[in-house]
Design an enzyme around this catalytic site. Sequence first.
Site, PDB file in Angstrom:
ATOM      1  N   LYS A 175       0.877  -1.176   0.000  1.00  0.00           N
ATOM      2  CA  LYS A 175       0.000   0.000   0.000  1.00  0.00           C
ATOM      3  C   LYS A 175       0.915   1.227   0.000  1.00  0.00           C
ATOM      4  CE  LYS A 175      -1.691   2.909   1.951  1.00  0.00           C
ATOM      5  NZ  LYS A 175      -1.487   4.343   1.608  1.00  0.00           N
ATOM      6  N   GLU A 250       9.801   1.685  10.577  1.00  0.00           N
ATOM      7  CA  GLU A 250      10.891   2.630  10.323  1.00  0.00           C
ATOM      8  C   GLU A 250      10.250   4.012  10.348  1.00  0.00           C
ATOM      9  OE1 GLU A 250      12.978   5.100   8.983  1.00  0.00           O
ATOM     10  OE2 GLU A 250      13.026   4.190   6.975  1.00  0.00           O
ATOM     11  N   CYS A 284      13.802  10.451   6.462  1.00  0.00           N
ATOM     12  CA  CYS A 284      13.749  10.096   7.882  1.00  0.00           C
ATOM     13  C   CYS A 284      15.098  10.319   8.535  1.00  0.00           C
ATOM     14  CB  CYS A 284      13.310   8.646   8.032  1.00  0.00           C
ATOM     15  SG  CYS A 284      14.280   7.521   7.030  1.00  0.00           S
ATOM     16  N   GLU A 382      10.093  16.468  14.583  1.00  0.00           N
ATOM     17  CA  GLU A 382      10.561  16.221  13.218  1.00  0.00           C
ATOM     18  C   GLU A 382       9.861  17.185  12.258  1.00  0.00           C
ATOM     19  OE1 GLU A 382       9.291  12.579  11.069  1.00  0.00           O
ATOM     20  OE2 GLU A 382      11.414  12.344  10.586  1.00  0.00           O
TER      21      GLU A 382
HETATM   22  P1  NDP Z   1       2.085   8.683   7.214  1.00  0.00           P
HETATM   23  O1  NDP Z   1       2.839   7.974   8.263  1.00  0.00           O
HETATM   24  O2  NDP Z   1       0.684   9.046   7.534  1.00  0.00           O
HETATM   25  O3  NDP Z   1       2.070   7.820   5.876  1.00  0.00           O
HETATM   26  C1  NDP Z   1       2.862   6.678   5.643  1.00  0.00           C
HETATM   27  C2  NDP Z   1       2.018   5.570   5.064  1.00  0.00           C
HETATM   28  O4  NDP Z   1       1.069   5.137   6.043  1.00  0.00           O
HETATM   29  C3  NDP Z   1       1.194   5.996   3.862  1.00  0.00           C
HETATM   30  O5  NDP Z   1       1.103   4.923   2.952  1.00  0.00           O
HETATM   31  C4  NDP Z   1      -0.156   6.279   4.480  1.00  0.00           C
HETATM   32  O6  NDP Z   1      -1.225   6.219   3.592  1.00  0.00           O
HETATM   33  C5  NDP Z   1      -0.246   5.165   5.488  1.00  0.00           C
HETATM   34  N1  NDP Z   1      -1.221   5.387   6.540  1.00  0.00           N
HETATM   35  C6  NDP Z   1      -1.798   6.556   6.944  1.00  0.00           C
HETATM   36  N2  NDP Z   1      -2.628   6.336   7.991  1.00  0.00           N
HETATM   37  C7  NDP Z   1      -2.568   5.019   8.250  1.00  0.00           C
HETATM   38  C8  NDP Z   1      -3.186   4.170   9.218  1.00  0.00           C
HETATM   39  N3  NDP Z   1      -4.014   4.649  10.126  1.00  0.00           N
HETATM   40  N4  NDP Z   1      -2.907   2.852   9.214  1.00  0.00           N
HETATM   41  C9  NDP Z   1      -2.031   2.345   8.309  1.00  0.00           C
HETATM   42  N5  NDP Z   1      -1.416   3.093   7.365  1.00  0.00           N
HETATM   43  C10 NDP Z   1      -1.675   4.412   7.343  1.00  0.00           C
HETATM   44  O7  NDP Z   1       2.931   9.941   6.802  1.00  0.00           O
HETATM   45  P2  NDP Z   1       2.449  11.251   6.026  1.00  0.00           P
HETATM   46  O8  NDP Z   1       2.514  11.011   4.594  1.00  0.00           O
HETATM   47  O9  NDP Z   1       1.133  11.745   6.549  1.00  0.00           O
HETATM   48  O10 NDP Z   1       3.575  12.280   6.484  1.00  0.00           O
HETATM   49  C11 NDP Z   1       3.473  12.877   7.780  1.00  0.00           C
HETATM   50  C12 NDP Z   1       4.816  12.937   8.466  1.00  0.00           C
HETATM   51  O11 NDP Z   1       5.347  11.632   8.607  1.00  0.00           O
HETATM   52  C13 NDP Z   1       5.900  13.685   7.734  1.00  0.00           C
HETATM   53  O12 NDP Z   1       5.795  15.050   7.949  1.00  0.00           O
HETATM   54  C14 NDP Z   1       7.134  13.106   8.330  1.00  0.00           C
HETATM   55  O13 NDP Z   1       7.402  13.759   9.556  1.00  0.00           O
HETATM   56  C15 NDP Z   1       6.746  11.676   8.606  1.00  0.00           C
HETATM   57  N6  NDP Z   1       7.225  10.764   7.559  1.00  0.00           N
HETATM   58  C16 NDP Z   1       8.280   9.969   7.872  1.00  0.00           C
HETATM   59  C17 NDP Z   1       8.787   9.122   6.905  1.00  0.00           C
HETATM   60  C18 NDP Z   1       9.965   8.255   7.180  1.00  0.00           C
HETATM   61  O14 NDP Z   1      10.690   7.915   6.253  1.00  0.00           O
HETATM   62  N7  NDP Z   1      10.154   7.788   8.407  1.00  0.00           N
HETATM   63  C19 NDP Z   1       8.254   9.072   5.557  1.00  0.00           C
HETATM   64  C20 NDP Z   1       7.100   9.910   5.344  1.00  0.00           C
HETATM   65  C21 NDP Z   1       6.637  10.724   6.329  1.00  0.00           C
HETATM   66  P3  NDP Z   1      -1.852   7.598   3.034  1.00  0.00           P
HETATM   67  O15 NDP Z   1      -0.734   8.315   2.383  1.00  0.00           O
HETATM   68  O16 NDP Z   1      -2.885   7.152   2.092  1.00  0.00           O
HETATM   69  O17 NDP Z   1      -2.380   8.351   4.238  1.00  0.00           O
END
Ligand code: NDP
Length: 489
Positions: A175, A250, A284, A382
């Site tokens: 996903k 992660e 990250c 972050e």
């Molecule tokens: P999310 O953690 O919300 O998204 C990561 C993945 O999780 C996406 O595929 C998202 O789907 C999915 N997701 C969202 N809600 C759920 C849920 N309840 N259960 C299971 N999966 C879910 O990150 P965001 O894109 O909203 O970014 C927000 C913040 O996260 C950033 O500002 C950053 O700080 C952090 N981030 C960290 C990353 C890393 O590499 N560690 C990478 C990206 C973001 P969908 O996009 O459809 O909501």
Amino acid sequence: MTERFEMLIGGARRGAANGTTFSCENPYTGRTWAEVPDATPADVDAAVTAARAALDGPWGQTTGFDRARLLRNLAAQIARDTQRLAAFEVNDSGKLHREMLGQMTGLASWYDYFAGIADKLEGRQIPTPNPNFLVYTRRMPVGVVAAITPWNSPLLLLTWKLAPALAAGCTVVIKPSEHAPVSTLAFGKLFEDAGFPPGVVNIVTGSTGATGAALAGHPGVDKVAFTGATETGRGVARAAAENLNASTLELGGKSAQIVFDDADLDAAANGVIAGIFAAAGQTCMAGSRLLVHTKVHDQLVDLVVKRATTIRLGDPHDPTTEMGPIANGPQFTKVMKLLDQALTEGATIACGGRPDEELGGYFIRPTVLTGLVPDATILRDEVFGPVLAVSTFTDEDDAVTQANGTPYGLAGSVWTRDVHRAHRVAGRLRAGSVWINAYRAVAPSVPFGGYGLSGIGRENGVEAVDAYLETTSVWVELSGATRDPFVLG
Ligand code: NDP
């Protein structure tokens, strides 16, 4: 023209069960460039069912040697498709073409590396106190894996899950993020071309977190692997635990680059730039805190600011561009909110601190903040954007205390010419990756992951495959005698 992409379920290209789609915005142009299916819970069910059927079918009988061959085929397919996949990631996330092309070119090495592990998954023969038993273990795939991935580096971060999962013999439902789903959908075609049976890899896309949530908590899933925000990861781990499934997480970071007064300051400034302004800080492992010895603070900040103000912002497809836009609207809003808060809390802007007026859209100027109070929010939260928070230290203990002073523990660096100090400090940092006189390097063979709120488990390296394996102990009775049914052992 808007391009249309479909999901991959059981080897078939499909739209959502109810026919709905959602649009993907190119963050550079601000225009819709692709339409992808908006999955319903029925689509998630279908993908999990297809993954289970594949596991129960011929894929479940493959040897590690078969899987190694398929993984190498996949690596070869990727090598042929790097330009197209890189272009999709640039369109979806605004990251630089030159960075994404580098990532796509490197991607194949992950599948090659885990191909080398697939045919070496050995069990053990284990002695027991009772000589009438021969006992050995078998390494079995954990089953159906849910891989939930983010928008920054979608295919690289997917690969960190997929390559070991496939090497282990699992099947997978992917996903991708709603903000960057296209490269993953396009990647689906390569599995077919490489010869993977239908249903081994399935891809569903959705316009909200609901799709990921449905997958993470699905009773047909056996293991969850996730990259994303710490708060989302917490929910994912909870949903997985409801089914007593393990999760690899992660998550976020607030990593510190520590620069001592004996460091090569030009090299350190370059490393600081790489750590926070490459990928516009949207990684990250971003080195979002600079901890610098008081003696060299002004000199180093001058060097960093000088380079930061000349960073070329613009079209991410242009090979001369050094920083693209922020990847999407919600992320732009989040970065600006944290910047505003930093200013309210008294931060001084050494450079940047605002959107780029000429380019507009989601562009934010590379920002360096100094004069921060010790409990400033920007030193703790972050940002995931091009914002460097600078603090000073007076000695080694102070540097280590400050570096370890957040609930995160993903990465860090030590810049010094003193080899003793370099290793001593590296050993005191609570961080999953520490670079000495360098920043932002990864490899398929090197474990990556975090302490504390930065996650659970490690991706990459030989041990990564363990997260996708179960162990079965097999007891073979050797004597042929009838045993007392009421005695254990
Ligand atoms: P999310 O953690 O919300 O998204 C990561 C993945 O999780 C996406 O595929 C998202 O789907 C999915 N997701 C969202 N809600 C759920 C849920 N309840 N259960 C299971 N999966 C879910 O990150 P965001 O894109 O909203 O970014 C927000 C913040 O996260 C950033 O500002 C950053 O700080 C952090 N981030 C960290 C990353 C890393 O590499 N560690 C990478 C990206 C973001 P969908 O996009 O459809 O909501």
